[in-house]
Design a protein around this motif. Structure first.
Motif, PDB file in Angstrom:
ATOM      1  N   GLN A 200     -94.602  49.241 -31.626  1.00  0.00           N
ATOM      2  CA  GLN A 200     -94.411  50.819 -30.787  1.00  0.00           C
ATOM      3  C   GLN A 200     -92.928  51.086 -30.292  1.00  0.00           C
ATOM      4  O   GLN A 200     -92.209  49.968 -30.611  1.00  0.00           O
ATOM      5  N   GLY A 201     -93.067  52.144 -29.924  1.00  0.00           N
ATOM      6  CA  GLY A 201     -91.515  52.618 -29.565  1.00  0.00           C
ATOM      7  C   GLY A 201     -91.404  52.369 -27.888  1.00  0.00           C
ATOM      8  O   GLY A 201     -92.557  52.997 -27.162  1.00  0.00           O
ATOM      9  N   HIS A 202     -90.288  52.034 -27.509  1.00  0.00           N
ATOM     10  CA  HIS A 202     -89.967  51.912 -26.251  1.00  0.00           C
ATOM     11  C   HIS A 202     -88.744  52.750 -25.668  1.00  0.00           C
ATOM     12  O   HIS A 202     -87.665  52.805 -26.321  1.00  0.00           O
ATOM     13  N   ALA A 203     -88.792  53.475 -24.765  1.00  0.00           N
ATOM     14  CA  ALA A 203     -87.752  54.559 -24.342  1.00  0.00           C
ATOM     15  C   ALA A 203     -86.707  53.881 -23.180  1.00  0.00           C
ATOM     16  O   ALA A 203     -87.254  53.195 -22.317  1.00  0.00           O
ATOM     17  N   ILE A 204     -85.400  54.068 -23.523  1.00  0.00           N
ATOM     18  CA  ILE A 204     -84.474  53.457 -22.435  1.00  0.00           C
ATOM     19  C   ILE A 204     -83.562  54.774 -22.024  1.00  0.00           C
ATOM     20  O   ILE A 204     -83.123  55.345 -22.969  1.00  0.00           O
ATOM     21  N   TYR A 205     -83.309  54.740 -20.993  1.00  0.00           N
ATOM     22  CA  TYR A 205     -82.607  55.514 -20.367  1.00  0.00           C
ATOM     23  C   TYR A 205     -81.232  54.941 -19.815  1.00  0.00           C
ATOM     24  O   TYR A 205     -81.109  54.111 -18.976  1.00  0.00           O
ATOM     25  N   PHE A 206     -80.075  55.100 -20.803  1.00  0.00           N
ATOM     26  CA  PHE A 206     -78.833  54.323 -20.620  1.00  0.00           C
ATOM     27  C   PHE A 206     -77.676  54.868 -20.049  1.00  0.00           C
ATOM     28  O   PHE A 206     -77.233  55.957 -20.479  1.00  0.00           O
ATOM     29  N   VAL A 207     -77.316  54.605 -18.753  1.00  0.00           N
ATOM     30  CA  VAL A 207     -76.177  55.247 -17.908  1.00  0.00           C
ATOM     31  C   VAL A 207     -74.999  54.415 -18.001  1.00  0.00           C
ATOM     32  O   VAL A 207     -75.008  53.455 -17.260  1.00  0.00           O
ATOM     33  N   THR A 215     -81.633  60.900 -13.515  1.00  0.00           N
ATOM     34  CA  THR A 215     -82.916  60.253 -13.200  1.00  0.00           C
ATOM     35  C   THR A 215     -84.015  60.981 -14.413  1.00  0.00           C
ATOM     36  O   THR A 215     -85.172  61.043 -14.013  1.00  0.00           O
ATOM     37  N   LEU A 216     -83.516  60.712 -15.599  1.00  0.00           N
ATOM     38  CA  LEU A 216     -84.403  61.302 -16.664  1.00  0.00           C
ATOM     39  C   LEU A 216     -85.555  60.334 -16.729  1.00  0.00           C
ATOM     40  O   LEU A 216     -86.578  60.667 -17.764  1.00  0.00           O
ATOM     41  N   ASP A 217     -85.389  59.056 -16.615  1.00  0.00           N
ATOM     42  CA  ASP A 217     -86.469  58.088 -16.853  1.00  0.00           C
ATOM     43  C   ASP A 217     -87.639  58.477 -15.905  1.00  0.00           C
ATOM     44  O   ASP A 217     -88.690  57.854 -16.013  1.00  0.00           O
ATOM     45  N   THR A 218     -87.315  58.965 -14.632  1.00  0.00           N
ATOM     46  CA  THR A 218     -88.476  59.157 -13.568  1.00  0.00           C
ATOM     47  C   THR A 218     -88.572  60.576 -13.240  1.00  0.00           C
ATOM     48  O   THR A 218     -89.557  60.667 -12.593  1.00  0.00           O
ATOM     49  N   ASN A 219     -88.023  61.475 -13.686  1.00  0.00           N
ATOM     50  CA  ASN A 219     -88.276  62.944 -13.520  1.00  0.00           C
ATOM     51  C   ASN A 219     -89.202  63.511 -14.548  1.00  0.00           C
ATOM     52  O   ASN A 219     -89.423  64.880 -14.333  1.00  0.00           O
ATOM     53  N   GLY A 220     -89.722  62.796 -15.271  1.00  0.00           N
ATOM     54  CA  GLY A 220     -90.592  63.134 -16.472  1.00  0.00           C
ATOM     55  C   GLY A 220     -89.932  63.961 -17.838  1.00  0.00           C
ATOM     56  O   GLY A 220     -90.683  64.236 -18.654  1.00  0.00           O
TER      57      GLY A 220
END
Length: 439
Positions: A200-207, A215-220
């Motif tokens: 499976q693929g897992h998304a990471i928002y790295f800042v 907040t691209l991980d939580t704003n949809g």
């Protein structure tokens, strides 16, 4: 420890040659997907970045729907244009209409929200189409658009089957948040256990440590973008990528992890190989699952070592194993379209074209044995195998694996002739057999 039988592929922006940097051993390579203005078909939109904390003023109006048209013969509707202003950061636009049910026999109106694209075309981005049978259902409709980009929009009221045509409309804007403050629901680790069974693929928002947290991980935004990518895959193949999800009060949601980097954006770039710096740090912090079971989609809030690099991934050059990392450089040049995010309503954009291109490299594709393999731009496709006659007329420019940024993903095709990497008749690796894919 990273499996060292990997090539890194990178997609670039205008004026930059495609780079293929050999890794240390066992045929590992890094390759970049590129943007070149000769091949560009669209410029990426600017993604929402939170908000100023104040909402754009709402509006109200009275309108009259056209005559009933239940089968859409005329395609007519009562239109009202409005602007989503760039002076505000809007997290949601909500339009609603209400009208009299009259005798309650026939009172079905429908509501749509359309956005005008850069070419002047109207694209539907929201809808409210509840059924209003005789005495069943309220005489009201609501349509919403989450995180709309600034620009021209319109409401469109269509008369499905109503003898009552006068209606009242209300338009509201919900303000977002700007800069650094996470929304509720943020996590900094993989949610366990994984609900999906299998690769499976897992998304990471790295800042990076000094970058703005949008907040691209939580704003949809990331969740909708990857959903639009999977919908495109379903339209092309009847399959989609299996994703790491979790249960949010009974609703399955994409598991997106937030990571704040140890270095500044400038420090990552100064390494001369930001991709390796970022992925090495992630591995050191525990993101080191088996590449045959977990693939990481990293949205990095900054540029690579050169802003013309749009996306980067590892590819297994031997075709014997799977690679793990795909990075979309959100701070890349505008021509990359890295912030041209899609949604299930609007379709997959340039950002999704970059991500899926890189993810396909993680599969070890495309193979040098492919009919249209581009020898000048290894692991990519072009009509001229030597890569000497690449131009905007190349039929392979519409293929997902063309070596330059061209179309939005919704306008791309996945191996149109089924003769290179998907459902092909040859005895080499086939994307259709990927353990990451499911019906």
């Amino acid at each position: 420890m990273r499996l060292r039988t990997i090539t890194v592929l990178t997609l670039f922006c205008a004026g930059f040659a495609l780079a293929e940097a050999a890794r240390a051993s066992h045929g590992n390579r890094k390759i970049s997907l590129v943007y070149d203005k000769r091949f560009a078909r669209a410029v990426g939109a600017t993604a929402p970045d939170g908000g100023a904390g104040r909402a754009q003023p709402g509006e109200e109006w009275d309108g009259t729907a056209p005559a009933p048209d239940p089968v859409g013969v005329t395609g007519s509707g009562d239109m009202r244009e409005f602007q989503v202003s760039g002076d505000f950061v809007t997290s949601k636009v909500t339009a609603s209409i209400s009208w009299s049910a009259g005798t309650g026999v026939s009172y079905d109106l429908d509501l749509f929200i359309d956005r005008q694209d850069p070419a002047g075309n109207w694209v539907q981005v929201g809808s409210g189409t509840d059924g209003q049978l005789a005495g069943d259902g309220l005489p009201a409709e609501t349509a919403e658009v989450s995180y709309p980009i600034a620009g021209k929009y319109r409401t469109r009221v269509v008369n499905f089957a109503s003898t009552e045509m006068a209606y009242h409309g209300v338009l509201g804007f919900t303000g977002g948040k700007r800069g650094g403050k996470p929304s509720r629901g943020r996590v900094t680790a993989d949610r366990l256990p994984d609900l999906a069974a299998g690769a499976q693929g897992h998304a990471i928002y790295f800042v990076p440590s000094d970058a703005v947290d949008n907040t691209l991980d939580t704003n949809g935004v990331i969740e909708n973008a990857i959903a639009s990518m999977n919908l495109w895959l379903e339209s092309q193949t009847g399959k989609h990528i299996r994703l790491d999800k979790y249960s949010d009060r009974g609703t399955l949601r994409l598991d997106v992890t937030f990571v704040r980097g140890n270095l500044t954006a400038a420090e990552y770039s100064a390494t001369g190989d930001a991709f390796t710096a970022v992925t090495d740090e992630l591995e050191a912090r525990g993101w080191n699952a088996d590449p045959a079971q977990k693939r990481y989609y990293v949205y990095y809030e900054g540029p690579a070592e050169d802003p013309n690099i749009c996306g980067t991934a590892y590819v297994n050059t031997l075709g014997t194993a799977f690679a793990q990392w795909s990075v979309v450089w959100l701070g890349s040049s505008p021509g990359c379209g890295a912030r041209d995010f899609g949604t299930p309503e609007t379709g997959a954009g340039l950002s999704e074209a970059v991500l899926l291109h890189e993810s396909t490299h993680n599969e070890g594709l495309v193979r040098p044995e492919s009919i249209h393999h581009c020898t000048a731009f290894a692991f990519h496709l072009c009509s001229a195998q030597a890569g000497a006659i690449l131009d905007t007329l190349d039929p392979e420019a519409v293929d997902l694996m063309f070596p330059f940024v061209t179309y939005k993903l919704k306008d791309k095709r996945l191996d149109p002739g089924n003769d290179d990497y998907y459902a092909h008749p040859f005895p080499t690796r086939d994307l259709a057999d990927s353990p990451y894919w499911e019906d």
